[in-house]
Write a protein that holds these residues in place. Structure first.
Motif: not given
Ligand SMILES: NC(=O)c1ccc[n+]([C@@H]2O[C@H](COP(=O)([O-])OP(=O)(O)OC[C@H]3O[C@@H](n4cnc5c(N)ncnc54)[C@H](OP(=O)(O)O)[C@@H]3O)[C@@H](O)[C@H]2O)c1
Length: 238
Positions: A96, A98-99, A101, A110, A113-114, A157, A159-160
């Motif tokens: 996933v 989340h864009s 941020e 975020n 979840d990431s 990004t 979190s990613y």
């Protein structure tokens, strides 16, 4: 077909995961494809109809402990029933991003979840599936160059990026844990790929990225375990 050809791909409803499944089936493999909502996985279910007995679609939310436990219970039922299935290839593809941020306003949700989806889930899935992996199996963890600390050049990004960096360490740790069984784990960057995540303007078609990654996986040797490679086999800095 021998159980030794069994491949398991997570996050196979769309994007790269679906493409991995298509190409593995075309190569004659037996495949377990997981999706969060198999009932809505139209493309996967069409593929299952076209490959009777060779594609099993099972539910898995990789971030959810109960869902992972349910997969463990269901796997032996769909893969023959004559003893434990031997998974020769595990592709931890589900992920996933989340864009949007921005620094100062990154939501805790975020990050959580990431980390759960991209790092903790894949780590715990490999740990739980370890008894079902064949000795000498290959485990491909879909990472990203955005998880490379050595390549950071801007705030984006987070979190990613944080979760993929954590996943990279998970790969390195699991490579050590499973080395005595000859199981080879790698972190793989697929390129910037035309999927829902990568967007239509991305560089690489999903078919090419999946084909490249499957070539890289097929060429892996024991000494490659714990490496971070791109879809053309080039090493990436951690
Ligand atoms: N596309 C790129 O440019 C790019 C670049 C670098 C790395 N990657 C990595 O490559 C992998 C595949 O990316 P993609 O581009 O194919 O992404 P995508 O098009 O967004 O598809 C992501 C897939 O992961 C599934 N997924 C998300 N959260 C999940 C969860 N909690 N449990 C199980 N499945 C979950 C989605 O399921 P649903 O269909 O149910 O939503 C979907 O099938 C990811 O790990 C991604 O980080 C992609």
């Amino acid at each position: 077909m021998s159980h030794d050809t069994l491949a398991l791909v997570t996050g196979a409803n769309r994007g790269l995961g679906l493409e991995f499944v298509r190409q593995l089936l075309a190569a004659g493999r037996r495949v377990v494809a997981t999706a969060r909502q198999p009932g809505r996985a139209t493309d996967l279910n069409t593929l299952a109809g076209e490959h009777p007995g060779r594609l099993h679609v099972l539910p898995l939310d990789v971030a959810d402990a109960r869902s992972r436990a349910e997969l463990l219970r269901e796997l032996p039922l769909v893969t023959g029933g004559d003893g434990a299935p031997r998974i020769a290839l595990l592709v931890n593809n589900a992920g996933v991003l989340h864009s949007g941020e921005r620094f100062g306003a990154v939501p805790e949700a975020n990050l959580e979840d990431s980390l759960r989806t991209n790092a903790i889930g894949p780590f715990l899935l490999v740990q739980a599936l370890a008894p079902l992996l064949a000795d000498g199996a290959r485990v491909a963890n879909l990472s990203s160059q955005l998880g490379s600390i050595g390549r950071v050049s801007r705030f984006g990004t987070p979190s990613y990026a944080i979760s993929k960096a954590a996943q990279n360490m998970a790969t390195a740790q699991l490579a050590q844990a499973l080395a005595p069984r000859g199981i080879v784990l790698v972190a793989l960057h697929p390129g910037w790929v035309q999927t829902d995540m990568g967007g239509a303007g991305a560089d690489v078609a999903a078919t090419d990225a999946a084909a490249g990654l499957l070539r890289v996986i097929a060429g892996l040797e024991a000494g490659d375990s714990g490496r971070f490679l791109d879809w053309q086999g080039e090493p990436l800095p951690w």
